[in-house]
Design an enzyme around this catalytic site. Structure first.
Site, PDB file in Angstrom:
ATOM      1  CG  ASP A  37      -2.245   0.597   1.034  1.00 51.19           C
ATOM      2  OD1 ASP A  37      -2.371   1.411   0.111  1.00 51.19           O
ATOM      3  OD2 ASP A  37      -3.175   0.277   1.802  1.00 51.19           O
ATOM      4  CG  ASP A  42      -9.472   2.089  -0.239  1.00 55.26           C
ATOM      5  OD1 ASP A  42      -8.939   1.012  -0.572  1.00 55.26           O
ATOM      6  OD2 ASP A  42      -8.941   2.886   0.560  1.00 55.26           O
TER       7      ASP A  42
HETATM    8  C1  GLA Z   1      -5.724   1.689   2.381  1.00 52.52           C
HETATM    9  C2  GLA Z   1      -6.134   0.572   1.457  1.00 52.52           C
HETATM   10  C3  GLA Z   1      -7.181  -0.280   2.115  1.00 52.52           C
HETATM   11  C4  GLA Z   1      -6.648  -0.824   3.422  1.00 52.52           C
HETATM   12  C5  GLA Z   1      -6.174   0.311   4.295  1.00 52.52           C
HETATM   13  C6  GLA Z   1      -5.462  -0.200   5.520  1.00 52.52           C
HETATM   14  O1  GLA Z   1      -6.765   2.590   2.560  1.00 52.52           O
HETATM   15  O2  GLA Z   1      -6.550   1.069   0.234  1.00 52.52           O
HETATM   16  O3  GLA Z   1      -7.572  -1.327   1.269  1.00 52.52           O
HETATM   17  O4  GLA Z   1      -5.599  -1.716   3.151  1.00 52.52           O
HETATM   18  O5  GLA Z   1      -5.279   1.175   3.612  1.00 52.52           O
HETATM   19  O6  GLA Z   1      -5.024   0.817   6.331  1.00 52.52           O
END
Ligand code: GLA
Length: 828
Positions: A495, A576
């Site tokens: 990420d 997301d």
């Molecule tokens: C980001 C990612 C999510 C999740 C969060 C965890 O927002 O896009 O899918 O993994 O971080 O903190």
């Protein structure tokens, strides 16, 4: 095929496209043509211009050249020897300022003497049999060694600089890619202010510039802008390729549709700040460019050094957007994605994020995993929250040591237990970041990007590590290697959750201080690009050390969805936003430039956590199944009925997995983009259902199997007939098409139950709920055998939708956000 006609003209051909340019008497390169094949014949390679074939080819290209007798009024004449030429009205392969071309240049330098003019004149050209591997930056590659390369060199003699333009031809997918490299041959440093990867000068205005813009949870919304004058650009300055504007863009006439008409597509193999711009000159020519965003960029080229611009990709199709997409999809699959997972089926995963967020523990995860195993999940992924003191997003990034309170047996203990259940195990990491509240920050505050002595702006309570610093790169490589080797880890979600601010590399500043004699100093405008180069080194090293791991890129969803990331990680978490309707928009957006085999998509809870919208489980499944499929919801809390439905979904997905993951993808009608500014682009105007219906079909490469989905946004009252139009089938093939037999919850019909119930039932009453447990409403299904041609041209006319006049199993229960999936098999 590449033809070099005596260094006078160059033709790059693929089966369905041709690209040509020629040498001008001034020594610049005139762009002649990019479009359908020219069919001029002649051998491949270097062709002597005096030979019969050579002179024939030069003569045949003559009609494509502009004829200049006098330069336009009030224009700058290039030189006395060529009074008819003003560079401002020429189609150039690559441009620089100062010699009459007043449009945006591809290259902008401050020379050693402080002057800003450049004049690069053709030197030589060379055809190389195969594509050479990239150096610092990722690039396309060819496993079969079948991509040819043409390198053209230019010299700016007065300023002692060499420029190389390289063209790579991928015949299997009708793609040509390009890159540019600048070398300082002089004794003084030169300052590079702009070095674009690709310039394409087209000889008319009126193109529509289609980009894909958005925001967090709203990625890849198609945006159409008509270009008749002036300049339009999209790009990013956030440090990442960004969800604000993806580097994939298209140029096309306004009447191009999904399956008809011409379209150019462009992409950039780069993950940092980028710019795509189109400018219509006063003479009606359109100049398109893509490359590193010059805003905020600068680079000092010391004597003997070179600078490589990222590779840019282009394709042309006369088969509409779908035709272009197929070229891009194949290119990404065959020439960008690397490694073990290139053609390997992706497992069905269950991710803990929307199921538990930070509130994880071994027992909680095991409960979830067991429920997943029962449903048929193959890979269990533990998301954020497993390391340091990470109970929310305010701390611990950088401290990649397991939190023993949450996982007493460590990563290995949990991984072993997951493996014992018969599932693979994966984890989440965000290695490019550092929390101020962390051991790492206490030890190495100067590893964070920050301007010494000045306040720093934050995003998600975290700082960005200075990836320009080789020591930071080494730390990430070593620490991540240690984590990835500490247990049987099969998957990693990588990420990156904040944009740059106060972008300043303490390491670069220290380098400057140490190298007092190297003047001028390397400016901090190098930092964003140095960061991306550092990131690529880390990704290259880690993917080489851990070839079995399936890496998934992520940046708060699709904030860094680009070909640079895909050169190392074969798939990316697309958004997301897991709401099925939103995903209908978002995944359609991605599908223009990227194959669905790299777009990851999960089924999540209802109501959805980003939109609070309720969509049917079937639609959440259908939409996610067209991407790289998984679940992200609390299985442990779901009622048995939902879990049974999920079990059936997973079984079905596995049966059709290879078609869904590796088939050719076709868009039918689209919702268009979310109408954020009251305008929705790409909603197949003029077609019934335009904007309200979404259709996707994916077809196996031998056209023996296909899966289709038709989804509706809102119910249109008394609009009872819908048709699904598959695409990509063999017109002469005979196919069996069928749907799924489903039953619907009685409560979906509310107090209409009283139109058939012998006693009165109050809606939502106890008795209504009890009845709903035992009485299900039979749904309609479809089954037919017909030719590919009949299905594609005539469409499957689906059973009548509910219209307020009666319901039976011959009526389609098709509420807001409903979908139907169809399975198609050749039946000879
Ligand atoms: C980001 C990612 C999510 C999740 C969060 C965890 O927002 O896009 O899918 O993994 O971080 O903190």
């Amino acid at each position: 095929m590449i033809q070099n006609v005596g260094n006078k003209a160059f033709i790059l051909s693929t089966p369905k496209t041709a690209y040509a340019f020629a040498l001008l008497p001034t020594g610049h390169l005139e762009h002649l043509y990019y479009g359908a094949p020219l069919q001029l014949g002649g051998p491949s390679g270097f062709i002597d211009e005096a030979s019969a074939e050579g002179s024939c080819l030069l003569a045949a290209l003559e009609p494509l050249r502009e004829k200049h007798a006098f330069a336009p009024g009030t224009s700058v004449i290039y030189d006395q020897g060529h009074p008819q030429y003003s560079l401002d009205d020429m189609r150039l392969e690559y441009s620089a300022p100062g010699k009459g071309d007043l449009r945006d240049p591809a290259l902008e330098l401050t020379n050693a003497d402080g002057s800003l003019s450049s004049d690069f004149i053709f030197e030589s050209a060379e055809i190389i049999g195969e594509k050479l591997p990239f150096k610092a930056l990722p690039g396309s590659y060819s496993e079969e060694g079948d991509a040819q390369q043409l390198c053209v060199s230019f010299l700016d003699k007065e300023n002692k600089l060499k420029l190389e333009l390289c063209y790579y031809v991928f015949e299997d997918c009708d793609v040509i890619s390009r890159s540019a490299r600048l070398v300082n041959l002089g004794d003084e440093p030169v300052s590079v202010r702009r070095i674009m990867s690709l310039q394409l000068d087209l000889d008319r205005p009126g193109y529509v510039f289609t980009g894909f813009t958005g925001a967090w949870a709203r990625e890849m919304q198609r945006t159409d802008t008509l270009l008749n004058a002036g300049r339009y650009s999209l790009g990013s300055r956030s440090g990442a390729s960004s969800h604000r504007a993806n580097p994939f863009v298209m140029l096309h006439p306004s009447d191009t549709t999904e399956d008809r008409g011409e379209v150019y597509g462009f992409n950039l193999i780069y993950s940092g700040n980028h710019l795509e711009s189109a400018e219509v000159s006063p003479f009606g020519k359109t100049r398109f460019m893509t490359g590193i965003n010059p805003e905020g960029f600068g680079w000092t080229l010391q004597p003997g050094e070179d600078f490589e611009a990222p590779e840019a990709v282009m394709a042309w199709s006369s088969d509409g957007f779908n035709g272009l997409s197929r070229s891009m999809h194949r290119f990404v699959r065959e020439h960008i994605i690397r490694g073990e997972w290139k053609h390997k089926d992706r497992p069905v995963l269950l991710n803990s994020w929307e199921a538990a967020y930070f509130d994880i523990s071994e027992s909680r995860l095991m409960k979830l995993a067991k429920a997943g195993k029962d449903a048929g999940i193959e890979l269990f992924v533990m998301d954020d929250g497993w390391f340091g003191e990470r109970n929310d997003d305010t701390s611990s990034l950088g401290d990649w040591n397991v939190n023993k309170k949450k996982l007493p047996g460590g990563l290995k203990g949990l991984a072993d237990k997951i493996n014992a259940l018969g599932m693979d195990f994966g984890i989440w990491v965000e290695p490019e970041m550092i929390s101020e509240k962390s051991e790492l920050y206490r030890k190495h505050p100067n590893w964070a990007m920050q301007i010494p002595g000045k306040d720093h702006s934050e995003g998600r309570n975290q700082r960005i590590l200075d990836l320009a610093n080789p020591a930071v790169q080494d730390f990430i490589i070593d620490k991540m290697s240690e984590v990835f080797s500490s247990a049987n880890i099969s998957y990693v979600k990588w990420d990156m959750n904040r944009p740059f601010s106060d972008a300043f590399s303490p390491w670069l500043a220290a380098q400057n201080a140490a190298a007092e004699e190297a003047r001028p100093l390397r400016g901090q405008s190098e930092t964003p690009h140095r960061y991306i180069m550092g990131l690529y080194r880390i990704m290259k090293e880690l993917t080489a050390r851990h070839p079995h791991i399936l890496f998934e890129g992520c940046a708060s969803g699709g904030n860094r969805f680009d070909l640079g990331i895909l050169s190392y990680f074969p798939q990316i978490w697309a958004s997301d936003d897991t709401d099925a309707l939103a995903r209908g928009f978002i995944q359609t957006g991605y599908s223009y430039g990227y194959p669905m085999s790299c777009v990851s998509a999960h089924v999540s809870a209802r109501p959805n956590h980003q939109t609070l919208r309720n969509t049917p489980l079937e639609t959440r499944f259908g939409v996610a199944a067209f991407g790289i499929f998984g679940y992200e919801m609390n299985f442990a809390d779901l009622p048995a009925e939902a879990m049974n439905a999920i079990k059936v979904q997973i079984e079905l997905y596995k049966k059709w997995r290879s078609v869904l993951q590796w088939g050719d993808f076709y868009r039918g009608r689209s919702f268009g983009s979310m109408p954020v500014s009251g305008v929705s682009a790409g909603a197949s105007a003029g077609i019934p259902g335009a904007g309200n219906i979404l259709e996707w079909t994916v077809v196996s490469s031998d056209r023996s199997k296909a899966v289709g989905i038709i989804m509706q946004n809102q119910v249109l009252p008394n609009w009872q007939f819908h048709s699904y139009f598959p695409k990509g089938l063999d017109p002469a093939g005979i196919y069996l098409l069928y749907g799924r037999k489903r039953k619907f919850d009685l409560r979906n019909f509310g107090d209409l139950v009283n139109t058939v119930a012998p006693v009165h039932i109050k809606s939502e009453s106890q008795i209504h709920h009890i009845l709903a447990r035992f009485v299900k409403m039979d749904g309609e299904t479809e089954e037919c055998i017909s030719s590919g041609a009949a299905l594609m041209n005539g469409g499957l006319h689906m059973k009548q939708a509910f219209g307020g006049t009666g319901y039976s199993e011959e009526v389609r229960y098709f509420q807001d956000y409903a979908c139907r999936m169809y399975f198609i098999e050749r039946s000879e």
